[in-house]
Design a protein around this motif. Sequence first.
Motif, short mmCIF file in Angstrom:
data_model
loop_
_atom_site.label_atom_id
_atom_site.label_comp_id
_atom_site.label_asym_id
_atom_site.label_seq_id
_atom_site.Cartn_x
_atom_site.Cartn_y
_atom_site.Cartn_z
N PRO A 513 0.81 -1.22 0.00
CA PRO A 513 0.00 0.00 0.00
C PRO A 513 0.84 1.27 0.00
O PRO A 513 1.97 1.31 0.49
CB PRO A 513 -0.80 -0.12 1.30
N VAL A 514 0.26 2.31 -0.57
CA VAL A 514 0.77 3.68 -0.46
C VAL A 514 -0.26 4.45 0.35
O VAL A 514 -1.46 4.41 0.05
CB VAL A 514 0.98 4.33 -1.83
N TYR A 515 0.18 5.17 1.38
CA TYR A 515 -0.73 5.81 2.33
C TYR A 515 -0.88 7.30 2.01
O TYR A 515 0.12 7.99 1.76
CB TYR A 515 -0.24 5.62 3.76
N PHE A 516 -2.12 7.77 2.04
CA PHE A 516 -2.43 9.16 1.71
C PHE A 516 -3.14 9.80 2.90
O PHE A 516 -4.07 9.23 3.46
CB PHE A 516 -3.32 9.24 0.47
N GLN A 517 -2.68 11.01 3.23
CA GLN A 517 -3.28 11.76 4.33
C GLN A 517 -4.64 12.32 3.92
O GLN A 517 -4.80 12.90 2.85
CB GLN A 517 -2.36 12.90 4.74
N ILE A 518 -5.63 12.12 4.77
CA ILE A 518 -6.95 12.72 4.59
C ILE A 518 -6.99 14.00 5.42
O ILE A 518 -6.53 14.03 6.56
CB ILE A 518 -8.05 11.74 5.03
N TYR A 519 -7.54 15.07 4.82
CA TYR A 519 -7.60 16.37 5.50
C TYR A 519 -9.06 16.69 5.83
O TYR A 519 -9.98 16.38 5.07
CB TYR A 519 -7.02 17.47 4.61
N THR A 520 -9.23 17.32 6.99
CA THR A 520 -10.55 17.76 7.42
C THR A 520 -10.65 19.27 7.28
O THR A 520 -9.67 20.00 7.48
CB THR A 520 -10.83 17.34 8.88
N VAL A 521 -11.83 19.76 6.92
CA VAL A 521 -12.06 21.18 6.74
C VAL A 521 -13.30 21.57 7.55
O VAL A 521 -14.34 20.91 7.46
CB VAL A 521 -12.23 21.55 5.25
N LYS A 522 -13.15 22.60 8.37
CA LYS A 522 -14.26 23.17 9.13
C LYS A 522 -14.74 24.42 8.40
O LYS A 522 -13.95 25.34 8.15
CB LYS A 522 -13.83 23.52 10.56
N ILE A 523 -16.02 24.47 8.08
CA ILE A 523 -16.59 25.50 7.22
C ILE A 523 -17.55 26.36 8.04
O ILE A 523 -18.53 25.85 8.60
CB ILE A 523 -17.30 24.86 6.01
#
Length: 732
Positions: A513-523
Amino acid sequence: MESSDAELDLQRSVQAVLRELGAQAPSLQSNQGMWRWSLHKKVERDPGKSPALVRILLRELEKATGITEELYRRTYTFCTRLLTLPAPYCTVALDCAIRLKTETAVPGTLYQRLVIAEQNLTSELYPYQERAFLFVDPELVSPSVCSALLLELEAAQAQQTPEACMRHVVAHALQAALGDACHAGALQRKLQASPRQALERYFHAVVAAVEQMASEPSPSREGHLERLEEIYCSLLGPEAAARGRCGGDPLQSPQPNIPLPSPHITFHLWTDEEQLWKELVLFLRPRSQLCLSADLEALDLQGLWPDRELARVSMLSTDSGIERDLPPGADELPLPGSPEMERARLQRKGGVKKRVRLPDVLMPACWDGPPGLHRRTGRPSGDGELLPGVSRLHTARVLVLGDDRMLGRLAQAYHSLRKRETQKCCLTPRLSLQLYYIPVLAPEKQASCRHSELRELATFLGRADPWYESTVNTLCPAIHKLAEMPPSLDTSRTVDPFILDVITYYLRMGTQPVYFQIYTVKIFRDLSQHPAEDIFLTELKVKIQDTKPPKDGFSPRRRGAAEGPGAELHICYQKALLSHRAQEVAVSLRATGLVLKTFAASDTEVSGPAPAPPPAVPVTDHTCLNVNVTEVIKSSNLAGRSFSMVTNTFRTANIQIQSQDQRLLTLLLDKDSRRAFKDVVRFEVSPCPEPCSEAHKSEASQLGSHGQEVEGTKAKPKPLLMPINTFSGIVQ
């Protein structure tokens, strides 16, 4: 003459494959992988060509690297030497070495286990099951592509009945063990004529013999052959078995080729955010054993939490600690095995109880980090027990087709799945989840400027793993050609499923696997209210909305603000430094837009008409956002005021942006118009943390009541990473 012509044809095919691997001509890019597949089909149709192909490949290997005839033994030795190298070399080498050693000790083991797991055949000795889920977004992939893929899958599944798969397992095990002594033609005819009950009996007997041999520390080849010969004699009778041991029939035809069935793949149109969760639950518990309600929150698996009370937070004792203050009978021990003893084992006694952590359940290692190198032979990767007595016997291989917008929806479903597991852990202890991705773009988008923008993640994977680029990234043109082909009216003609074969190869061999960061956004649409939250994987684009001036003509802009395009923004971010020190930067500027990307331009953009891919991905920190701000620069001259645009780029992991005037913002997540947020005043972006359980939250709240305990011991939240499988992972 005929055999020499066949060998020359194989020689030309091998040379074409080698040229394809080494050349970078644009004319070959749309047909990459077709030569390898056609060579595979030539040998599959006529297994008698295999010795000639091996001779040709050995000659090519000797010319290239000087490998001698001891290829098999030296390959195993070579794999064991690679174990001292860093990942991904050691992980790939370990997997190959295990396969070589297992197949050498007990021929036919890998084939048997693969068919049992992929086809979900019932076996108590090898209870592992796999299922491949193919998800397609009907709004992103054309109906013709969906229909073509569905027809190809249905055609393959129609020929792979459980009876046919059991016949393949029995025939392959007997031929692999007995060799030329096995009368393959008579064996196939006997298995074809056997009823279902008899076929199951032979199947379980063969599986028991092979698994018993594979589980022994010092296996005896003679005993294994005796057991399989008994099964062979019960099938064909002692006379046929004796004739086979004497050398067989000299006039009998070559042994027929036993096919390897394609994995069981189910086709799904992605229309519901909870669809992935529902399909995984149905895989664990079929419809005959599970009645789904409208809300799956009530779902719980029996026996999953035998000691759930052990996971609660510590509580202070309420007794005095003096023996005479204990209630009568408290010092009497119950009899062993009695209900009182069982309750006493689970019940808290006087004093402070230490909390038992379950980190693997709340944050399973196989979902958010590379699996360990040491795993037992014969079990799929990522197996083990996360809870006592609960084994991970199921593997779900989720394959998505589409562009970066589809990956954004997959990231949403993955985040929702992980968050749901913290509330009611149903899937994690029993299921190993593997994610795969094949880029497919709409035909009208391939020639447009958005072609590279919509496949940034696929481009990054191709640069990280050259074999992924050659095998997977080149499937998009072939899939569209398949969709454009008219359906064949000749039902007697066998159609070779090219797309299904490549998908099968990717599912079986793509283990790193290649791991990707998930980002959170507060709107924030209103600063006085709670923000809305969402996540993104590849990109967040910010546009300035056109706002009409107020009727009274009053504007709250601060004095001195320049009239011009864009909006006045206040940006506060944490600068990304090599030393990982926190450096806060705050700046106010006028901008016409922003783009936050998880990939740098150097990782996805390639200049030139047909450049060669680099040998490795540049060593950069892909957990940082690359922010591009289009700033408005005011200048004054004799003609008056003028404005110019300058693009500023910086890297950060956390950023907060707020509009300073009446201009509102529009956010677009993962390039998907369906995920747009309008009338935004402020938004905050940070790495998405691993969803924590209620137990973790309550513990943190209790620790927060002791100021001296919290101060100086702030634990950085663990980031949520989404794995996508490739063949080698990132090769540095």
